[in-house]
Write an enzyme that holds these catalytic residues in place. Sequence first.
Site, PDB file in Angstrom:
ATOM      1  N   HIS A 353      31.910  29.859 -11.584  1.00 13.09           N
ATOM      2  CA  HIS A 353      32.378  31.212 -11.911  1.00 13.09           C
ATOM      3  C   HIS A 353      33.703  31.576 -11.277  1.00 13.09           C
ATOM      4  CE1 HIS A 353      28.916  33.059 -14.011  1.00 13.09           C
ATOM      5  NE2 HIS A 353      28.201  32.186 -13.326  1.00 13.09           N
ATOM      6  N   LYS A 532      35.101  48.217 -13.172  1.00 11.49           N
ATOM      7  CA  LYS A 532      34.750  46.876 -12.709  1.00 11.49           C
ATOM      8  C   LYS A 532      34.796  46.895 -11.202  1.00 11.49           C
ATOM      9  CE  LYS A 532      38.210  45.278 -15.269  1.00 11.49           C
ATOM     10  NZ  LYS A 532      37.708  44.081 -15.947  1.00 11.49           N
ATOM     11  N   ARG A 533      34.341  45.807 -10.574  1.00  9.45           N
ATOM     12  CA  ARG A 533      34.471  45.756  -9.119  1.00  9.45           C
ATOM     13  C   ARG A 533      35.936  45.949  -8.725  1.00  9.45           C
ATOM     14  NH1 ARG A 533      29.944  44.546  -5.732  1.00  9.45           N
ATOM     15  NH2 ARG A 533      31.511  44.373  -4.104  1.00  9.45           N
ATOM     16  N   LYS A 538      41.940  42.010  -9.886  1.00  6.30           N
ATOM     17  CA  LYS A 538      41.675  42.812 -11.085  1.00  6.30           C
ATOM     18  C   LYS A 538      42.735  43.902 -11.274  1.00  6.30           C
ATOM     19  CE  LYS A 538      36.639  42.024 -11.101  1.00  6.30           C
ATOM     20  NZ  LYS A 538      36.257  41.621 -12.472  1.00  6.30           N
ATOM     21  N   THR A 640      33.201  40.078 -18.743  1.00  2.80           N
ATOM     22  CA  THR A 640      32.285  40.438 -19.821  1.00  2.80           C
ATOM     23  C   THR A 640      32.478  41.910 -20.170  1.00  2.80           C
ATOM     24  OG1 THR A 640      30.601  40.780 -18.134  1.00  2.80           O
ATOM     25  CG2 THR A 640      30.491  38.719 -19.390  1.00  2.80           C
ATOM     26  N   LYS A 644      32.326  44.033 -23.918  1.00  7.10           N
ATOM     27  CA  LYS A 644      31.566  45.262 -24.204  1.00  7.10           C
ATOM     28  C   LYS A 644      32.470  46.309 -24.837  1.00  7.10           C
ATOM     29  CE  LYS A 644      29.044  44.426 -19.904  1.00  7.10           C
ATOM     30  NZ  LYS A 644      29.113  44.793 -18.469  1.00  7.10           N
TER      31      LYS A 644
HETATM   32  C1  LIG Z   1      29.758  44.230 -17.429  1.00  8.37           C
HETATM   33  C2  LIG Z   1      29.649  44.693 -16.037  1.00  8.37           C
HETATM   34  C3  LIG Z   1      30.427  44.121 -15.039  1.00  8.37           C
HETATM   35  C4  LIG Z   1      31.469  43.051 -15.318  1.00  8.37           C
HETATM   36  O1  LIG Z   1      32.676  43.683 -15.635  1.00  8.37           O
HETATM   37  P1  LIG Z   1      34.063  42.881 -15.638  1.00  8.37           P
HETATM   38  O2  LIG Z   1      35.005  43.885 -16.203  1.00  8.37           O
HETATM   39  O3  LIG Z   1      33.875  41.720 -16.544  1.00  8.37           O
HETATM   40  O4  LIG Z   1      34.368  42.525 -14.247  1.00  8.37           O
HETATM   41  C5  LIG Z   1      30.303  44.583 -13.750  1.00  8.37           C
HETATM   42  N1  LIG Z   1      29.439  45.574 -13.443  1.00  8.37           N
HETATM   43  C6  LIG Z   1      28.677  46.163 -14.387  1.00  8.37           C
HETATM   44  C7  LIG Z   1      27.759  47.264 -13.982  1.00  8.37           C
HETATM   45  C8  LIG Z   1      28.747  45.748 -15.709  1.00  8.37           C
HETATM   46  O5  LIG Z   1      27.966  46.338 -16.616  1.00  8.37           O
END
Ligand SMILES: *Cc1c(COP(=O)(O)O)cnc(C)c1O
Length: 796
Positions: A353, A532-533, A538, A640, A644
Amino acid sequence: MPRKARTSSEFRDALLKHLTYTMGKDPEHAQFFDWRMALSHAIRDRMVDHWVASTRKTYEQDGKRVYYLSMEFLIGRLLEDGIFNLDMVEEVKEALDHFGMDMRTILNDEPDAALGNGGLGRLAACFLDSLSTIGCPAMGYGIRYENGLFKQSFVDGRQVESPETWLQEPHPWEFERPEVRFTLGFGGDVIYENGKTLWRPAELIQAEAFDTPIIGWQGKWANTLRLWAGRAVDPFDLGLFNAGDFAAAAEHEALARTISRVLYPEDSNEAGKELRLKQEFFFSAASIRDILRRFDSQHDDIRMLPKKVAIQLNDTHPAIAGPEMLRILHDERGLSFEDALEIVHGCMNYTNHTLLPEALERWDERLFGRLLPRHLQIIDRIDDAHYKAHPHRTLSARSDGQVKMGELSFIVANRVNGVSALHTDLMKKTVFRELHELHPDRIVNETNGVTPRRWLHSCNPGLSRLITDTIGEGWVDDLEQLERLEPLIGDKAWIERFETVKSDNKQALASYVAQTHGVKLNTEAMFDVQIKRMHEYKRQHLNILEAIAHWQEIKDNPNGDWTPRVKIFAGKAAQGYHFAKDIIRLINDVAKLVNADAATRDYLQVIFLPNYNVTLAERLIPAADLSEQISTAGKEASGTGNMKFALNGALTVGTLDGANVEIRERVGPENFFLFGMLADEVMQRRMIHDHAQQAINADPRLARALNALRDGTFSPEDPGRYTHIADNLTWSDYFLVCSDFSDYWRAQREVDEAYRNPEKWAEMAALNVARSGWFSSDRTIRGYMCDIWGAESLLA
Ligand SMILES: *Cc1c(COP(=O)(O)O)cnc(C)c1O
């Protein structure tokens, strides 16, 4: 349809029965909690019927089983998911209405199970959903953390953490399995006896199983998520208690429980933490024993194991499962080391990852050897065997005083996969370059996906309804059917319905934000979302710097014809990651000033919503117009979140990183706002020692925004607060915020321009929906089944 055979009054009775006999309440006096528990139990009953049938069929067919080992499962709420997967929304609404209860209010009462940090844990949760939907006999194994990922709140704009306590209330979804317990050890010695090598651990602990049924779409199949909890072997010392030492009497119990107490709140790997290594061994070893026990109950030739068992290691956290299985087969069952290794190799696969070499898990061999002395020897023998097969190569899992979990996983695994095309390609060229040369067929790509049940059907009921009205319901478990929407995108009436859905979702989010945070969002404005985190790679700071520059430009000309925007952020920073926490504070300080600025607030609002989790993501994503996917190219393995958003009709502004590359290819470059350097340009750029200053000198907007950080514009009471961020960006800027700034600015102005044409924008957004079907985790899981596991669906 058979699944609707039961009548709604039957469900009403079931609900009332659970309220009465499970909760011991009379409807007159029941609280939301009681109704939620009664509803959960009634739904769970329906799940169990499918679950038992699936388990029976799995034993009967005796096909290959898949075991997904993951330190994290970010599953979120389960009640709504269950209701949607069982297709019981109308039945449930009707039954609750009958008792004067509102379904939405009850669903919102459920705590969010946050047993993960971010993308990696959420991927595992989407995979469970897809495995069940496809009918692949599988089991998820993880840890039943008593405290999941911390809760985030803000005090004066700063992140404050408090413990997550999802298990404080009774958790209706799990089944405790006191009969499934394994005793595991740590430490001690390795002894040699009658030609055998045996590990005699010093410290013992028990792992106890808790099972949660995972129901697939329309209840056709259900698998199990099995989470392990730490228990003392010898729970309570009555002798000490009677002698009056109450604390010491309970000590065993407390120590054993700490192992499953907390989730490490670090998004990348936590180096050198003894408890972390213990957690990894604890759940991996318990899972391996469980897998072998189940195999033994049906087979007597251990050589059949690779035919019946596929194990997937979600990152290196469960990598110790390999040596542990070897130890059992060789030390305890007497297989030769070579035979044991071959069997283990036939079963294990590893998902990588991260490309950041510093984030690849490594353990100091002294710490490792102290906790797992026999495993250290076994790792050396794995290295020896590998060396024998490939002489003249010194590629080892143990070197320089360290145990390297990435190399160990690679060497032990049958297949190693990356999580997007770009990431897999870079894996071959960077972290695993030499190992890839030795084993050119081992690395495969399986681009990540998300489950369309949670990330479209249930979180965006408006869009789901429009899609189903248009092309029927088949898309929910066959997402590429969304293509059939494409011909309608030119249809004015259809695209208006599509626009209405988005606008309703924005209204719903705005009223939630008004209620919970007292901020009124301009729903006419573009909703620009980065959730996101928090991490430098990022680049939330790139986003806020651009917002600052944009605000400055609007202030210069408040009567200009600006495209209104609402910038929405959410995300947690690891407790010890001070720079990321300061970026949160900066965004909050910018929000405070900008939202109060009468000259600009019609054009720009900024808000940071606290406590990002799955539930908040489910609220935000359907309401987004613009998705910010702006990581430094080469750093985001897949992402991911990006999928979404596209699936819910947001356009992406993004770099060519991770799965953005594939998203752009599929939705079409004209429906994606691309900017920034490419992965190899990033590597080149870093060679220029003053890359940041060059970029700042070339872009007065960037220089001015950085000056606003230095002169205390956003923190007049503490003018030096953000100097260090400006300094970091000017003098080091490892993640190339400055070098990508001008192009990001350009892309954002193109976004502004595009948003001014609502029909065109809606068409582009709808094309994103229609062409995102490939990003279903069902497609990903089919890829794993075919390329990695050799597993088959048991659904006819
Ligand atoms: C989808 C998701 C992530 C991953 O988000 P990225 O933008 O791909 O880092 C992290 N936390 C939650 C709660 C999510 O639903």
